[in-house]
Design a protein around this motif. Structure first.
Motif, PDB file in Angstrom:
ATOM      1  N   LEU A 171      -6.202 -22.121   6.886  1.00  0.00           N
ATOM      2  CA  LEU A 171      -5.112 -21.217   6.532  1.00  0.00           C
ATOM      3  C   LEU A 171      -5.025 -20.014   7.470  1.00  0.00           C
ATOM      4  O   LEU A 171      -4.245 -19.091   7.222  1.00  0.00           O
ATOM      5  N   ASP A 172      -5.793 -20.026   8.536  1.00  0.00           N
ATOM      6  CA  ASP A 172      -5.799 -18.945   9.520  1.00  0.00           C
ATOM      7  C   ASP A 172      -4.376 -18.620   9.958  1.00  0.00           C
ATOM      8  O   ASP A 172      -3.700 -19.443  10.576  1.00  0.00           O
ATOM      9  N   SER A 173      -3.923 -17.408   9.609  1.00  0.00           N
ATOM     10  CA  SER A 173      -2.547 -17.019   9.920  1.00  0.00           C
ATOM     11  C   SER A 173      -2.371 -15.523   9.740  1.00  0.00           C
ATOM     12  O   SER A 173      -3.176 -14.851   9.092  1.00  0.00           O
ATOM     13  N   TYR A 174      -1.302 -15.022  10.318  1.00  0.00           N
ATOM     14  CA  TYR A 174      -0.973 -13.593  10.193  1.00  0.00           C
ATOM     15  C   TYR A 174      -0.731 -13.204   8.736  1.00  0.00           C
ATOM     16  O   TYR A 174      -1.203 -12.162   8.272  1.00  0.00           O
ATOM     17  N   LEU A 175      -0.011 -14.054   7.985  1.00  0.00           N
ATOM     18  CA  LEU A 175       0.314 -13.710   6.608  1.00  0.00           C
ATOM     19  C   LEU A 175      -0.923 -13.671   5.712  1.00  0.00           C
ATOM     20  O   LEU A 175      -1.038 -12.808   4.839  1.00  0.00           O
ATOM     21  N   TRP A 210       6.907 -20.269  17.926  1.00  0.00           N
ATOM     22  CA  TRP A 210       6.540 -19.531  16.719  1.00  0.00           C
ATOM     23  C   TRP A 210       5.043 -19.208  16.672  1.00  0.00           C
ATOM     24  O   TRP A 210       4.617 -18.364  15.895  1.00  0.00           O
ATOM     25  N   ARG A 211       4.265 -19.865  17.505  1.00  0.00           N
ATOM     26  CA  ARG A 211       2.812 -19.677  17.481  1.00  0.00           C
ATOM     27  C   ARG A 211       2.409 -18.257  17.888  1.00  0.00           C
ATOM     28  O   ARG A 211       1.386 -17.748  17.452  1.00  0.00           O
ATOM     29  N   ALA A 270       0.514 -18.967  13.116  1.00  0.00           N
ATOM     30  CA  ALA A 270      -0.679 -19.513  12.468  1.00  0.00           C
ATOM     31  C   ALA A 270      -1.262 -20.614  13.334  1.00  0.00           C
ATOM     32  O   ALA A 270      -0.548 -21.267  14.101  1.00  0.00           O
ATOM     33  N   ALA A 271      -2.557 -20.831  13.180  1.00  0.00           N
ATOM     34  CA  ALA A 271      -3.215 -21.925  13.884  1.00  0.00           C
ATOM     35  C   ALA A 271      -2.584 -23.251  13.498  1.00  0.00           C
ATOM     36  O   ALA A 271      -2.541 -24.206  14.282  1.00  0.00           O
ATOM     37  N   PHE A 272      -2.082 -23.307  12.280  1.00  0.00           N
ATOM     38  CA  PHE A 272      -1.402 -24.474  11.721  1.00  0.00           C
ATOM     39  C   PHE A 272      -0.277 -24.981  12.635  1.00  0.00           C
ATOM     40  O   PHE A 272      -0.015 -26.181  12.732  1.00  0.00           O
TER      41      PHE A 272
END
Length: 294
Positions: free
Chosen positions: A44-48, A179-180, A187-189
Motif C-alpha cells: 500500500l506504499d503511497s502518498y495517500l 501518475w507515478r 504509489a508503488a502500485f
C-alpha cells in the motif's frame, strides 16, 4: 479528471479503514497512525497512505486531543469526482466505486439530514479483544488493497472507453507512469499497473491481469469478512461495498439484467435478445403472450 476520480475512490476506502479500526477494533487515532505507517512499508506504499498516518498522528494544539476529532466530518469537493462519474455515465463505463466515493462526500455535507436521522435504530457495537483487533486490522488491510485494485480498474476502464469513443489511442501504461511521480495518487502500485499494460496493451481490465487477479482472490475472504463485520456493527462502508459488488458482478455467470429486460419489455415494449438465437424480440404481454420478432 479521471485521476481525481480515482483519488476520490482511493481516499474513501482509506477513511473507511480508519473508521473500522477505530469503531470496531477500538484503536486510537495515534495507534491507527502507526498501523498506516506499517502499511506504507508494503504493497500500500503511497502518498495517500503516508499523509493519512501524518494526519492521524497530529495533535490539536488548542485541545490537546487528536486533530481528526476537532475537524468537522463534512468532506468538500471541487467537482472533478462528479465530472468523472457524469462522463462515465455518458460512456457507459461502470465506475460504481468512484460514484460511491462522490456520494459519500455529498452525504457527509447534509448536516440537517444526518442530524434528523441520529435516532434511527442500529446494532449494538461489540468490543474486540487485543488479539481479535490485531487480526481484524490485517483483514482491513486486505479489504483496502482489494478495493484499491477495483478503484484503479474502474478509472482505467473509463479512460479506455473514452479513448475508444474519441479515437485518442491512449497508452494506459504510459498514463500509469505519468501518475507515478508528483500526483496525489502516486504509489508503488502504479509500477505494477504500467507493467500489466506494457505486457498486454489490449488488457480489457486490470482484473484480467493474472497477478492482480491472484491478489484479489487471496484477499476476498478477508474482504468479505470485513464487510460482514461492518454490517453487523453498523459502520457504513460504501467504498468497500461498491468495490466488492463490482468484483462479484464481473465474475457472475448470470446477472438479474435478464429480468430487468423482461420488465422493460412488459411495460414499454423495449424488446430483448435471446441466448439461443440472433435478433430482437417482443412478447405480447397484453395478448396471448406469444413472441414476435422486433
Amino acid at each position: 479528471m479521471v485521476h481525481n476520480g480515482i483519488e476520490y475512490a482511493d481516499m474513501q476506502p482509506i477513511g473507511e479503514a480508519y473508521q473500522l479500526l477505530r469503531d470496531v477494533a477500538g484503536y486510537s487515532p495515534a495507534q491507527i497512525a502507526e498501523i498506516f505507517r506499517t502499511w506504507n512499508t508494503g504493497r500500500l506504499d503511497s502518498y495517500l497512505i503516508e499523509i493519512t498516518a501524518e494526519v492521524l498522528a497530529h495533535v490539536d494544539a488548542a485541545t490537546g486531543g487528536p486533530f481528526v476529532d476537532v475537524v468537522q466530518d463534512r468532506a468538500e469537493q471541487k467537482g472533478t469526482g462528479r465530472w468523472t462519474v457524469q462522463i462515465a455515465l455518458d460512456l457507459g463505463a461502470p465506475v460504481s466505486g468512484i460514484a460511491e466515493a462522490v456520494f459519500a462526500r455529498s452525504l457527509s455535507g447534509h448536516a440537517a439530514l444526518r442530524e434528523a436521522s441520529r435516532s434511527l435504530a442500529g446494532p449494538k457495537p461489540t468490543a474486540l479483544g487485543q488479539a481479535e483487533a490485531a487480526a481484524f486490522a490485517d483483514r482491513v488491510e486486505q479489504a483496502l488493497y482489494a478495493s484499491k485494485i477495483v478503484s484503479y480498474t474502474q478509472g482505467f476502464h473509463e479512460i479506455a472507453a473514452g479513448s475508444e469513443e474519441y479515437g485518442w489511442d491512449i497508452d494506459l501504461g504510459a498514463v500509469a507512469s505519468i501518475w507515478r511521480g508528483g500526483c496525489i495518487i502516486r504509489a508503488a502500485f502504479l509500477d505494477r499497473i504500467r507493467a500489466a499494460y506494457d505486457a498486454r496493451p489490449d488488457l480489457p481490465s486490470l482484473l484480467s491481469d493474472e497477478t492482480f487477479a491472484q491478489e484479489i482472490a487471496a484477499a476476498q475472504d478477508d474482504w468479505r469478512e470485513v464487510l460482514a463485520t461492518a454490517t453487523r456493527q453498523g459502520v457504513p462502508t460504501p467504498g468497500f461495498s461498491a468495490a466488492l459488488t463490482y468484483y462479484d458482478a464481473l465474475r457472475a455467470e448470470r446477472l438479474p439484467a435478464a429480468l430487468i429486460q423482461g420488465q422493460r419489455d412488459f411495460f414499454g415494449a423495449h424488446t430483448y435478445r435471446r441466448v439461443d438465437r440472433e435478433g430482437s424480440f417482443h412478447t405480447l404481454w397484453g395478448g396471448d403472450r406469444s413472441e414476435v420478432d422486433a
